[in-house]
Write a protein that holds these residues in place. Structure first.
Motif, PDB file in Angstrom:
ATOM      1  N   GLU A   1       0.330   2.101   9.243  1.00 14.28           N
ATOM      2  CA  GLU A   1       1.112   2.448   8.063  1.00 14.28           C
ATOM      3  C   GLU A   1       0.622   3.782   7.502  1.00 14.28           C
ATOM      4  O   GLU A   1      -0.564   4.120   7.606  1.00 14.28           O
ATOM      5  N   ILE A   2       1.531   4.508   6.882  1.00 15.26           N
ATOM      6  CA  ILE A   2       1.227   5.836   6.366  1.00 15.26           C
ATOM      7  C   ILE A   2       0.188   5.772   5.263  1.00 15.26           C
ATOM      8  O   ILE A   2      -0.667   6.664   5.138  1.00 15.26           O
ATOM      9  N   LYS A   3       0.223   4.737   4.436  1.00 24.23           N
ATOM     10  CA  LYS A   3      -0.706   4.636   3.312  1.00 24.23           C
ATOM     11  C   LYS A   3      -2.150   4.705   3.778  1.00 24.23           C
ATOM     12  O   LYS A   3      -3.032   5.169   3.029  1.00 24.23           O
ATOM     13  N   ALA A   4      -2.431   4.267   4.992  1.00 23.25           N
ATOM     14  CA  ALA A   4      -3.794   4.361   5.524  1.00 23.25           C
ATOM     15  C   ALA A   4      -4.168   5.815   5.787  1.00 23.25           C
ATOM     16  O   ALA A   4      -5.298   6.237   5.521  1.00 23.25           O
ATOM     17  N   LEU A   5      -3.232   6.592   6.307  1.00 21.37           N
ATOM     18  CA  LEU A   5      -3.501   8.010   6.565  1.00 21.37           C
ATOM     19  C   LEU A   5      -3.791   8.756   5.268  1.00 21.37           C
ATOM     20  O   LEU A   5      -4.600   9.692   5.239  1.00 21.37           O
TER      21      LEU A   5
END
Length: 626
Positions: free
Chosen positions: A161-165
């Motif tokens: 998921e983008i939120k991890a990046l």
């Protein structure tokens, strides 16, 4: 099913363990059962585990092979892993767990990057090779499991998921204007872009590799693609018989689990047939339906609640059935949480999916879905018939592109987007993106049947992919694994061979009218009807009552067109008519309000646009609050 994340500093800088930990923590909802962190100099992997197969600590990730030379972090299910394990054991490989993770790792050890061709299932994984100093990342054929990455200035980072990046200190939020253009054209993003600048989604059926100390070694290669053809060497009766066999095989393959499995059950034949087969294997199979309060609905939306049909099927299959009923106002209550989980905005109203996944997660860890049948077997004939007879390939592109501009057509864009960003909008032509999806398919001489197959190809690559991304995010928000039996490799390979004439019963009449009769004679074929999926209807007749296989196609949607004009109207205006709304950094408020008022007055149904404006406003509030 799990969540994965990782960092690879290509230029050799040591990875921060704390950063990998923060990235992994941000997707805890994808794997609440356990976590794992592994780092080695300039490489770091994180993993959140949702234990489904082999619940013991032997399934802990990141996982290393016997020599310690290979390390994997993996999300998904490979349903043929036991067959592959037998093959590997015959070649002398030893196993220490009963997981498909270990099978993937040793498949890579034996077959290298070609191992992806062996896997039948859904997956996104990364493998670090200590000997070659190379990272290898792959995503399943259809894009059931998402995988995002960032690569800039020698920093490569990836995650489910983008939120991890965004937990990496070097990755900042800025709106990607080309992706915004795509989103407000298609209500989807057809390219590898996302609304987050410099963050991309790895395309379905693709593998990425990059080596240490060589920033130019980065490559993304497609290892498989859809190929819809028309094989007339088999009779329709033989097709139906084989389709029945492959469908049952597909569902049964996906019942492998060490935890309880449930099934979505709508009023349609696809989820009904999946449930029918699953119920034969599990006594008191739990099923789940989302219904709608229609007291304030009108017109076609009065038929949107399918609870009675689902209850009837539940009685036939003797399932333990659960329902949730949504009413006006339920969308408002969940928007903030929904958009945080969704992050990569795609397709239409998805809050019902969020609610029914939350319901199912209270009872089971794994859920079966009926997605994929429409795209493989031509379930949307009113779309294909708009571009079935054409002068040439460019004429086909023109007509189909016109249809797929779901929100803002090109002619509206000068007045819709703000003057500050419009030059960037103008320099990125969505029609070229649309054409690019079909770049290897079009030729000068094409029959109507081939045009339909091109439409099936296009929708599998774009619309289905969007559905799968959304379905993953909204089920994993509740630590729920969604499985898609229609996207079994053998079943898909077979479906792509079935002639269009076995899928669409009105095709010949539409061709005749298009070619010979002047005027809008084909309009009735552009409306929802009982055409489409003709051969699938015949094959699934043994699992569901005849009224289900002969009925009109009914999508899964709330009566939002009515609610947006009624009970939800104040909520929409409070957010989108506020002059401080963040969307007006990118969109001209006068045009946006005029289009919304067309819906409120009943002039034009703009429910999809209103939903997308709400989503983008909440996206800005959550991810770019400055």
């Amino acid at each position: 099913m799990c969540g994965i994340a990782g960092i690879f500093n290509v230029k050799g800088e040591a990875v921060s363990v704390n950063t990998v930990q923060r990235m992994t923590d941000s997707i805890k909802h994808r794997g609440p059962d356990s976590e794992g962190i592994w780092t080695d100099s300039n490489v770091g992997f994180g993993h959140r585990r949702l234990a489904i197969i082999d619940l013991s600590p032997h399934g802990h990730q990141p996982m290393q092979n016997d020599s310690g030379e290979l390390i994997i972090t993996y999300n998904g299910e490979v349903y043929n892993f036991m067959n592959l394990r037998i093959e590997l054991e015959a070649l002398g490989y030893k196993f220490h767990s009963n997981t498909d993770t270990e099978v993937i790792l040793k498949s890579y050890e034996l077959w290298g990057k070609e191992c992806v061709h062996k896997f039948n299932g859904m997956f996104a994984f990364a493998i670090w090779n200590k000997r070659t100093k190379e990272i290898f990342i792959a995503r399943d054929r259809y894009g059931i499991k998402p995988l995002y990455y960032y690569y800039k200035n020698g920093l490569f980072a990836f995650a489910s998921e983008i939120k991890a990046l965004l937990k990496h200190p070097e990755i900042n939020v800025k709106v990607c204007i080309p992706a915004l253009n795509e989103y407000f054209s298609f209500q989807n993003v057809f390219s590898e872009l996302t609304l987050f600048e410099n963050i991309k989604i790895l395309p379905a059926a693709s593998a990425l590799s990059i080596r240490s100390d060589d920033v130019n070694s980065f490559s993304v290669e497609q290892y498989w693609d859809y190929n819809f053809t028309n094989d007339h060497t088999i009779s329709e009766e033989e097709y139906i018989e084989e389709l029945e066999r492959l469908f049952e095989q597909a569902v049964n393959r996906q019942l492998i689990s060490d935890v309880e499995i449930g099934s979505y059950l709508s009023g349609g034949m696809d989820s009904g047939s999946v449930t029918s087969i699953a119920a034969k294997n599990f006594r008191n199979l739990k099923t789940f339906t989302c219904g709608f309060d229609l007291s304030s609905a009108s017109g076609l939306e009065l038929g949107f609640d399918e609870r009675l049909k689902a209850e009837f099927l539940s009685n036939i299959y003797k399932t333990e059935h659960y329902e949730i009923v949504l009413k006006a106002g339920d969308m408002e209550r969940v928007m903030s949480e929904l958009i945080w989980h969704l992050e990569d905005l795609r397709i239409g109203q998805s809050y019902p999916n969020f609610y029914v996944a939350r319901l199912a997660s209270k009872f089971v860890k794994v859920i079966l879905s009926g997605s994929g049948g429409d795209e493989l077997f031509a379930g949307y004939p009113w779309r294909y018939y708009r571009a079935v007879v054409n002068d040439d390939s460019e004429h086909y592109i023109e007509k189909y592109y016109r249809y797929w501009q779901r929100l803002i057509p090109d002619s509206y864009k000068p007045r819709f987007f703000s003057p500050e960003i419009y030059p960037d909008i103008l320099s990125y032509q969505c029609k070229d993106v649309f054409r690019g999806v079909l770049k290897n398919k079009l030729k000068k001489e094409i029959t109507p049947e081939e045009y339909v197959n091109h439409s099936l190809y296009f929708e599998a690559k774009t619309f289905l992919h969007g559905i799968l991304v959304v379905e993953d995010k909204l089920s994993m928000a509740h630590s729920l694994e969604t499985r898609v039996p229609f996207l079994d490799n053998d079943l898909v390979d077979f479906a792509m061979k079935v002639p269009v004439t076995h899928k669409l019963k009105n095709l010949e009449e539409v061709i005749r009218i298009n070619e010979n009769v002047p005027g809008p004679k084909t309009e009735r074929f552009f409306e929802q009807n009982s055409d489409g999926k003709n051969i699938l209807r015949k094959a699934l007749a043994k699992y569901v009552p005849e009224s289900y296989t002969s009925g009109l196609k009914q999508g899964f949607s709330a009566p939002d067109a009515s609610w947006f004009k009624g009970e939800s109207n104040d909520y929409i205006k409070d957010i989108l008519f506020d002059k401080r709304a963040r969307i007006y950094d990118y969109i001209q408020p006068e045009m946006a309000k005029d289009l919304m008022n067309e819906h409120f007055s009943g002039k034009t149904n703009r429910r999809l646009l209103i939903w997308s404006l709400l989503c983008f406003e909440w996206w800005n509030k959550i991810f770019d609050p400055a």
